[in-house]
Each structure stands twice: as C-alpha cells, then as structure tokens.
Design an enzyme around this catalytic site. Structure first.
Site, short mmCIF file in Angstrom:
data_model
loop_
_atom_site.label_atom_id
_atom_site.label_comp_id
_atom_site.label_asym_id
_atom_site.label_seq_id
_atom_site.Cartn_x
_atom_site.Cartn_y
_atom_site.Cartn_z
CG LEU A 110 -3.66 -0.65 14.28
CD1 LEU A 110 -3.66 -0.71 15.80
CD2 LEU A 110 -3.29 0.77 13.82
CG ASP A 111 1.89 -1.41 9.75
OD1 ASP A 111 1.05 -1.68 8.87
OD2 ASP A 111 2.61 -0.39 9.73
CB ILE A 112 2.91 -7.40 12.32
CG1 ILE A 112 3.12 -8.54 13.31
CG2 ILE A 112 4.22 -6.91 11.73
CD1 ILE A 112 3.63 -9.82 12.70
CG HIS A 193 3.17 0.04 5.67
ND1 HIS A 193 2.86 -0.74 6.75
CD2 HIS A 193 3.62 -0.81 4.72
CE1 HIS A 193 3.10 -2.00 6.46
NE2 HIS A 193 3.55 -2.08 5.24
CE LYS A 196 5.38 0.84 11.09
NZ LYS A 196 5.00 -0.55 10.97
#
Ligand code: URA
Length: 244
Positions: A110-112, A193, A196
């Site tokens: 998962l992204d930060i 990503h 997004k």
C-alpha cells in the site's frame, strides 16, 4: 519462531486462537485456558509444543498453533510497506520483536499515505498465491477525491481505463459512488498506485485511500490504525473467496 522448543503460554494461546498477546495474557489470567486438562494462570509459563491447549471450547495442539502465520494489520498513514527505509517508518516497526522473529513480509504494497487492510506473513508460498495476477483477487478501497465523481466514471472504470502516459489499459474496475467525493473501488490487478491512477485518468485526485477488503476478508473494525492480529484458517480461506 520454531515449533520444536518450549514457548511461553501467552504466545502459544495467541498463535493457536488468533488473539493479540494482550488478550491471550488476559484470558489466561482469568483462568479460561487449560494445558493438558489443567487450568494454568501463569502466562509466562514455558510449555511444550506437544501440549494440548483448551480455550473457548476448542482444543488445539500447541505445535499446530505455530503454523505459518498471516497477520491482518490496519496500516496507518506515514508508514511504508518495506523491511527497511532510510527516511520513513516501516510497517515492520509495528510488529513486536517476538512476532517478527521469523521473516515477515508484506503481501503486496500500500502507498505510504494509504491506510487499512494489509496482510503480513511468513508464508512465502501463500504470499505469492495472493499477489499473483493469476489469482485476480479483488481488493476493495474507499477513496476520497478532490472533486465530485461523475456518474460517467462508473462505466469508464468498468470498461477499463486507458492511461495515455503509461500507454496501458487498466483492467475493468468496479466503482460505486457513495457520495459526491466518496467512492468504493474494487480492482483485481494490484498495479502500482492503481486506484490513484484510475482517478487521475478522469481528472480527479485521490485525497485519502483506505483498503477495506481483500477477496471476502474484511478489515476487522475493532482493529485501530497501527494494530494487528493473526488470521484464523477460516479467515485465510476468505481471501480467496469472491467478494460478498
Ligand atoms: N492503489 C493506490 O493508488 N494506492 C494504494 O496504496 C493501493 C492501491
């Protein structure tokens, strides 16, 4: 963590019944746990892997509790899915030294700034099976966007969005608009990503993103951000079941 030596009782109970160490400690102290038919009140007592635990009407052999582990973590923001990072807190920092005594790895990333359901395991084979594109496991997210989400996005996501710069078409994704700027998105690809970028392609930015479900497994609503717990075998099998 190996199954061929004695282990603390609270650790055995946590592993066998999928409890946090704190809850295991507490149920032992309250006299709910027996070892080979005798109630044991000392969570630190070292017990043999051949011993039989009994709790909540379920008998489990200690060794069976030390099978490969899969944790569900409610990932907080400002935390990266990596073993080490020079600048940021990493997911592995959340795990106690004891829990990460064997090599744990994130299942995908998962992204930060993404929060929510992250699986972490010492089972390499299972990790591969979950992340393999062949498995096409559905991952469901809640996204907050910077602008109103047009109804036309539902069909665009379902058709598969073409990303001009990447010169790629994303696989079909399910979009459910919950409010003007709030949506549930379900993807199967697991590209970098991905959510997004899907929104970027229709001119919107994702301000907040939270994963709530993998297959039929939901994020445990009682796990606060930054908390984790073991999954039971039944929960692990839910990962591979279609979304309910
Ligand atoms: N899609 C994203 O854009 N970010 C994540 O962290 C996961 C899916």
């Amino acid at each position: 963590m190996s199954a061929n030596k004695k282990q603390r009782l609270d650790k055995c109970v946590a592993h066998a019944y999928g409890l946090t160490r704190n809850i295991a400690f507490s149920v032992i102290k309250q006299g709910y746990v027996s070892v080979d038919g005798e109630v044991v009140l000392d969570p630190s007592l070292k017990i043999d892997v051949d011993a039989q635990l009994s709790f909540d009407d379920q008998d489990i052999k200690v060794a069976d509790g030390f099978k490969k582990r899969v944790y569900m973590l409610n990932k907080p923001t400002a935390c990266v899915c990596a073993d080490k990072d020079a600048h940021n807190r990493v997911v592995m920092d959340i795990f106690t030294a004891e829990d990460k005594a064997d090599t744990l790895h994130c299942v995908g990333r998962l992204d930060i700034d993404t929060t929510g359901l992250l699986l972490v395991t010492d089972d390499g084979e299972l990790n591969h099976k979950i992340t393999s594109p062949k498995s096409a496991i559905e991952k469901t997210y809640i996204a907050v966007t910077d602008q109103k989400i047009p109804n036309s996005a539902i069909e665009a996501f379902a058709r598969g969005i073409h990303h001009k710069e990447e010169k790629k078409r994303y696989k079909s994704a399910k979009l459910e608009i919950l409010e003007d700027n709030l949506a549930k998105v379900c993807v199967t690809e697991g590209r970098f990503h991905e959510v997004k970028r899907l929104f970027e392609c229709i001119g919107l930015n994702v301000l907040e993103l939270k994963r709530i479900q993998i297959g039929s497994l939901y994020l445990d609503e009682y796990l606060a951000e930054g908390e984790y717990r073991l999954l039971s075998d039944d929960e692990i099998s839910k990962i591979f079941q279609h979304k309910e």
